[in-house]
Design an enzyme around this catalytic site. Sequence first.
Site, mmCIF file in Angstrom:
data_model
loop_
_atom_site.group_PDB
_atom_site.id
_atom_site.type_symbol
_atom_site.label_atom_id
_atom_site.label_comp_id
_atom_site.label_asym_id
_atom_site.label_seq_id
_atom_site.Cartn_x
_atom_site.Cartn_y
_atom_site.Cartn_z
ATOM 1 N N SER A 124 42.188 45.892 26.521
ATOM 2 C CA SER A 124 43.403 45.236 27.006
ATOM 3 C C SER A 124 44.456 45.194 25.916
ATOM 4 C CB SER A 124 43.037 43.807 27.405
ATOM 5 O OG SER A 124 44.190 43.036 27.580
ATOM 6 N N TYR A 148 39.203 35.375 25.388
ATOM 7 C CA TYR A 148 39.120 36.598 26.204
ATOM 8 C C TYR A 148 39.521 37.827 25.371
ATOM 9 C CZ TYR A 148 40.669 40.254 29.395
ATOM 10 O OH TYR A 148 40.860 41.470 30.001
ATOM 11 N N LYS A 152 37.324 41.340 23.894
ATOM 12 C CA LYS A 152 37.708 42.754 24.011
ATOM 13 C C LYS A 152 37.715 43.422 22.632
ATOM 14 C CE LYS A 152 38.084 42.918 28.380
ATOM 15 N NZ LYS A 152 37.129 43.701 29.150
HETATM 16 P P1 NAD Z 1 37.748 42.230 38.452
HETATM 17 O O1 NAD Z 1 37.284 40.845 38.178
HETATM 18 O O2 NAD Z 1 38.432 42.513 39.730
HETATM 19 O O3 NAD Z 1 36.531 43.258 38.311
HETATM 20 C C1 NAD Z 1 35.465 43.048 37.407
HETATM 21 C C2 NAD Z 1 34.171 43.306 38.150
HETATM 22 O O4 NAD Z 1 33.091 43.121 37.243
HETATM 23 C C3 NAD Z 1 33.954 42.343 39.317
HETATM 24 O O5 NAD Z 1 33.602 43.084 40.469
HETATM 25 C C4 NAD Z 1 32.804 41.450 38.851
HETATM 26 O O6 NAD Z 1 31.998 41.034 39.935
HETATM 27 C C5 NAD Z 1 32.079 42.389 37.892
HETATM 28 N N1 NAD Z 1 31.305 41.704 36.847
HETATM 29 C C6 NAD Z 1 31.734 40.758 35.983
HETATM 30 N N2 NAD Z 1 30.725 40.387 35.171
HETATM 31 C C7 NAD Z 1 29.640 41.125 35.521
HETATM 32 C C8 NAD Z 1 28.323 41.212 35.054
HETATM 33 N N3 NAD Z 1 27.862 40.424 34.060
HETATM 34 N N4 NAD Z 1 27.474 42.101 35.631
HETATM 35 C C9 NAD Z 1 27.901 42.896 36.626
HETATM 36 N N5 NAD Z 1 29.160 42.857 37.126
HETATM 37 C C10 NAD Z 1 30.010 41.983 36.581
HETATM 38 O O7 NAD Z 1 38.668 42.642 37.212
HETATM 39 P P2 NAD Z 1 39.602 43.920 37.028
HETATM 40 O O8 NAD Z 1 41.017 43.456 37.074
HETATM 41 O O9 NAD Z 1 39.164 45.024 37.898
HETATM 42 O O10 NAD Z 1 39.281 44.252 35.507
HETATM 43 C C11 NAD Z 1 38.291 45.207 35.135
HETATM 44 C C12 NAD Z 1 38.171 45.200 33.632
HETATM 45 O O11 NAD Z 1 39.451 45.465 33.045
HETATM 46 C C13 NAD Z 1 37.718 43.856 33.058
HETATM 47 O O12 NAD Z 1 36.826 44.095 31.985
HETATM 48 C C14 NAD Z 1 39.001 43.251 32.540
HETATM 49 O O13 NAD Z 1 38.780 42.376 31.457
HETATM 50 C C15 NAD Z 1 39.776 44.480 32.105
HETATM 51 N N6 NAD Z 1 41.239 44.292 32.118
HETATM 52 C C16 NAD Z 1 41.847 43.851 33.247
HETATM 53 C C17 NAD Z 1 43.223 43.639 33.250
HETATM 54 C C18 NAD Z 1 43.920 43.105 34.473
HETATM 55 O O14 NAD Z 1 45.034 42.583 34.349
HETATM 56 N N7 NAD Z 1 43.362 43.228 35.660
HETATM 57 C C19 NAD Z 1 43.982 43.904 32.092
HETATM 58 C C20 NAD Z 1 43.323 44.363 30.958
HETATM 59 C C21 NAD Z 1 41.939 44.564 30.977
#
Ligand code: NAD
Length: 336
Positions: A124, A148, A152
Site C-alpha cells: 500500500s 496497518y 505492510k
Molecule cells: P478485502 O477485505 O475486500 O479483501 C481481503 C480478503 O482477504 C477478504 O475476502 C477476506 O475475507 C480475506 N482474508 C482476510 N484475512 C484472511 C485470512 N487470515 N485468511 C484468509 N482470508 C483472509 O480487501 P481488498 O480491498 O480487496 O484488499 C486486498 C489487499 O489489498 C489487502 O491486503 C489490503 O490490505 C490491500 N490494500 C487494499 C487497499 C484498498 O484501498 N482497498 C489499498 C492498499 C492495499
Amino acid sequence: MRILLTGGAGYIGSHTAVVLTQAGHEVVILDNFCNSQRSVLERLKSILGKGLLCIDVDVRNTASVSKALRDYQIDAVIHFAGLKAVGESVQNPLKYYANNVQGSISVLQAMQEVGIKTFVFSSSATVYGDPKYLPYDEDHPTQPMNPYGWTKLQVEEILHDLSKSDPQWKISCLRYFNPVGAHDSGLIGEDPNGIPNNLMPFISKVASGELPQLNIFGNDYLSKDGTGERDYIHVMDLADGHMAALDFLSNNSGWHAINLGTGVSTSVLELVEAFEGVIHKKLPKEFVERRPGDLPIYYAKVDKAKNTLGWEAKRSLQDMCRSSWDFKKKNLSPAQ
Ligand code: NAD
Ligand code: UDP
C-alpha cells in the site's frame, strides 16, 4: 499458469480473478470470508461462465495452504488476504499483526515447503507516510503512520530478506494507491457493511439515499481547492497491473516494489463533481473538521510501473464513478 489468490473473494482479489481467468490463467481462490461474501463466487461464475475453485481456509493454517499449493499444482501466489481498516488497526494492533504479518509468513512457509517461489504482495502507498516530496516514488523513505501500514512494511521487509536469502524468489510488492470502481457487469465491487470509511463507497451510499449527506473532512488544506487529494485508481486497472506483475516476474527474479496508481491527484470536490456528473444530480454535502491522521495530499510516481511492467492505468475518473454507481444500483441494501 495456475495462480492461488489468497483473499481472492475480496474486492481487489475478485476483480483480479476475472482478469486472470479471462486471460487464460487458472485461478484458485483461498479465503476465510472474514471480510467477503460467499455469494461473490456465484457472481464470478456469472461473469466468467464457469466456476472457480475456492478453498475456505485461513492463511495462517500453513498445512492447509501447503496442501492447496500441492493439490492444485500452483505456480504463483498473489497474496491479497489481509485486514485493511486503519482505525481498527489502531484499536487492535495485535489482530492486525497476527493476521497480516503472521498470515503472510504462513503463506511463504507453505510456498517454501512446496518449492513455489513466485509471489505478488498487496502492499500500500500507506508505507510511505508523511510525504517528504511528491509524487511518491518507490525510493521515498518509508515511515507508516499506523499499525496497518506497519504490517505492510514489515511484510515487505520479510520479503526483501527472503529474496536475499534465495535468489530464486521472484517477488513483487505492489503499492496500491486508492482503488475505486467496479467491474462493468455491476456484479462485483466494493460493498462495505454499515457506514463506509472510504470516500467512494460513502458517496455511493449518499447517492442511493442510504446515507443522508457526505461529510467532507476539511476544506482548509494547502491543496488545489482546500480538500484532500488522492490518487484514485480503477480496480480493473489495478487487476490488470497484477497480471503485468506476474508476466514481469516470469522473466525476473529478486524483490521489486512498484507503485500502482495513475499519477493523477484528485481532490474530494473533484471526485464528488465527477460522480454528480454521472448521476446528473447534486449530492447533499457539508464541510466538517479534518479527519485526524489524514494526509493532505499524496499521489504516485508511475514511471517504474510503466518501465518495468509495461503497465499503466487507462480508465478515467468518470469510468471509476460510473462503475461504482452501476454496482451500487444493482446492490442496494434491502431497505431501499
Ligand atoms: P478485502 O477485505 O475486500 O479483501 C481481503 C480478503 O482477504 C477478504 O475476502 C477476506 O475475507 C480475506 N482474508 C482476510 N484475512 C484472511 C485470512 N487470515 N485468511 C484468509 N482470508 C483472509 O480487501 P481488498 O480491498 O480487496 O484488499 C486486498 C489487499 O489489498 C489487502 O491486503 C489490503 O490490505 C490491500 N490494500 C487494499 C487497499 C484498498 O484501498 N482497498 C489499498 C492498499 C492495499
Ligand atoms: N473523505 C471525506 N469524507 C469521507 C471519507 C473520506 O472527505 O466520508 C476524504 C478523506 O479526508 C481523504 C479522501 O476523502 O482526503 C480519501 O479518503 P479515503 O478514506 O477514501 O482514503 P485514504 O484517506 O485512506 O487515502
